[in-house]
Design a protein around this motif. Structure first.
Motif, PDB file in Angstrom:
ATOM      1  N   LEU A  74      -1.439   2.391  -2.128  1.00  0.00           N
ATOM      2  CA  LEU A  74      -2.828   2.776  -1.858  1.00  0.00           C
ATOM      3  C   LEU A  74      -3.738   2.386  -3.014  1.00  0.00           C
ATOM      4  O   LEU A  74      -4.817   1.816  -2.809  1.00  0.00           O
ATOM      5  CB  LEU A  74      -2.922   4.282  -1.590  1.00  0.00           C
ATOM      6  N   PHE A  75      -3.318   2.676  -4.219  1.00  0.00           N
ATOM      7  CA  PHE A  75      -4.136   2.315  -5.380  1.00  0.00           C
ATOM      8  C   PHE A  75      -4.292   0.807  -5.492  1.00  0.00           C
ATOM      9  O   PHE A  75      -5.380   0.298  -5.772  1.00  0.00           O
ATOM     10  CB  PHE A  75      -3.526   2.883  -6.666  1.00  0.00           C
ATOM     11  N   SER A  76      -3.219   0.078  -5.270  1.00  0.00           N
ATOM     12  CA  SER A  76      -3.269  -1.380  -5.373  1.00  0.00           C
ATOM     13  C   SER A  76      -4.180  -1.985  -4.317  1.00  0.00           C
ATOM     14  O   SER A  76      -4.951  -2.911  -4.604  1.00  0.00           O
ATOM     15  CB  SER A  76      -1.863  -1.959  -5.231  1.00  0.00           C
ATOM     16  N   ALA A  77      -4.110  -1.476  -3.093  1.00  0.00           N
ATOM     17  CA  ALA A  77      -4.954  -2.009  -2.019  1.00  0.00           C
ATOM     18  C   ALA A  77      -6.432  -1.766  -2.304  1.00  0.00           C
ATOM     19  O   ALA A  77      -7.275  -2.640  -2.069  1.00  0.00           O
ATOM     20  CB  ALA A  77      -4.552  -1.380  -0.684  1.00  0.00           C
ATOM     21  N   VAL A  78      -6.749  -0.582  -2.802  1.00  0.00           N
ATOM     22  CA  VAL A  78      -8.146  -0.284  -3.155  1.00  0.00           C
ATOM     23  C   VAL A  78      -8.592  -1.197  -4.296  1.00  0.00           C
ATOM     24  O   VAL A  78      -9.728  -1.696  -4.309  1.00  0.00           O
ATOM     25  CB  VAL A  78      -8.301   1.208  -3.537  1.00  0.00           C
ATOM     26  N   SER A  79      -7.713  -1.458  -5.234  1.00  0.00           N
ATOM     27  CA  SER A  79      -8.039  -2.327  -6.357  1.00  0.00           C
ATOM     28  C   SER A  79      -8.297  -3.760  -5.898  1.00  0.00           C
ATOM     29  O   SER A  79      -9.221  -4.418  -6.382  1.00  0.00           O
ATOM     30  CB  SER A  79      -6.899  -2.287  -7.377  1.00  0.00           C
ATOM     31  N   VAL A  80      -7.511  -4.245  -4.951  1.00  0.00           N
ATOM     32  CA  VAL A  80      -7.740  -5.587  -4.396  1.00  0.00           C
ATOM     33  C   VAL A  80      -9.086  -5.639  -3.701  1.00  0.00           C
ATOM     34  O   VAL A  80      -9.873  -6.569  -3.896  1.00  0.00           O
ATOM     35  CB  VAL A  80      -6.611  -5.988  -3.419  1.00  0.00           C
ATOM     36  N   GLN A  81      -9.382  -4.615  -2.884  1.00  0.00           N
ATOM     37  CA  GLN A  81     -10.646  -4.609  -2.155  1.00  0.00           C
ATOM     38  C   GLN A  81     -11.820  -4.605  -3.115  1.00  0.00           C
ATOM     39  O   GLN A  81     -12.803  -5.315  -2.929  1.00  0.00           O
ATOM     40  CB  GLN A  81     -10.703  -3.415  -1.199  1.00  0.00           C
ATOM     41  N   LYS A  82     -11.710  -3.815  -4.156  1.00  0.00           N
ATOM     42  CA  LYS A  82     -12.786  -3.737  -5.141  1.00  0.00           C
ATOM     43  C   LYS A  82     -12.962  -5.072  -5.856  1.00  0.00           C
ATOM     44  O   LYS A  82     -14.078  -5.542  -6.054  1.00  0.00           O
ATOM     45  CB  LYS A  82     -12.515  -2.633  -6.157  1.00  0.00           C
TER      46      LYS A  82
END
Length: 157
Positions: A74-82
């Motif tokens: 979850l953290f990684s996916a949000v980081s990619v989106q950002k």
């Protein structure tokens, strides 16, 4: 009559291409329905994944492994989106952070696949964890996008 052929390069054609490459403005606020659907999907995915872990007949360290993968993903996916959104908006993002974001997202997915492949679980259970994890990752990206869009509109509206 002036005809334009696809292989003709003129000043007009070059100007048209330059005009289409202008920075896009993100000025459409997400609808309340999309926002609530995104949050619902995130909570449904996370809660169902966690309920599945709670009810699973596996050792506590295995449950911790799968729970950590969920949080990591979850953290990684949000980081990619950002990172992707920052680049689109012209906000500087270092190549190393951008690369690490993608690497960790793909690593979390790979770790889940490896863990489920080697787990002593029914095939339906493996599918359940895979689908709830996928739903959670997608929803986390949508929630981040909605949050970013709303903040952008509020700051520039």
């Amino acid at each position: 009559m002036e005809y334009k052929f696809s292989n003709d390069v003129s000043e007009d054609t070059v100007q048209e291409k330059l005009e289409t490459r202008e920075t896009k403005v993100y000025d459409q606020k997400p609808t309340p329905a999309f926002i609530s659907a995104s949050w619902s999907a995130l909570f449904i995915g996370m809660i169902s994944y966690c309920i599945g872990l709670w009810n699973a007949d596996m050792l506590l360290n295995e449950k911790g492994y799968y729970f950590t993968i969920l949080l990591f993903g979850l953290f990684s996916a949000v980081s990619v989106q950002k990172s992707v959104r920052d680049r689109l908006e012209g906000i500087p993002v270092t190549e190393i952070y951008y690369g690490i974001s993608w690497f960790t997202t793909l690593t979390s997915i790979l770790l889940l696949i490896i863990g489920l492949w080697n787990a002593d679980l029914e095939l339906s259970e493996k599918g359940f964890y895979g689908m709830s994890f996928t739903l959670s990752l997608f929803a986390a990206i949508a929630v981040q996008k909605n949050t970013r869009d709303k903040k952008f509109i509020e700051n520039n509206g």
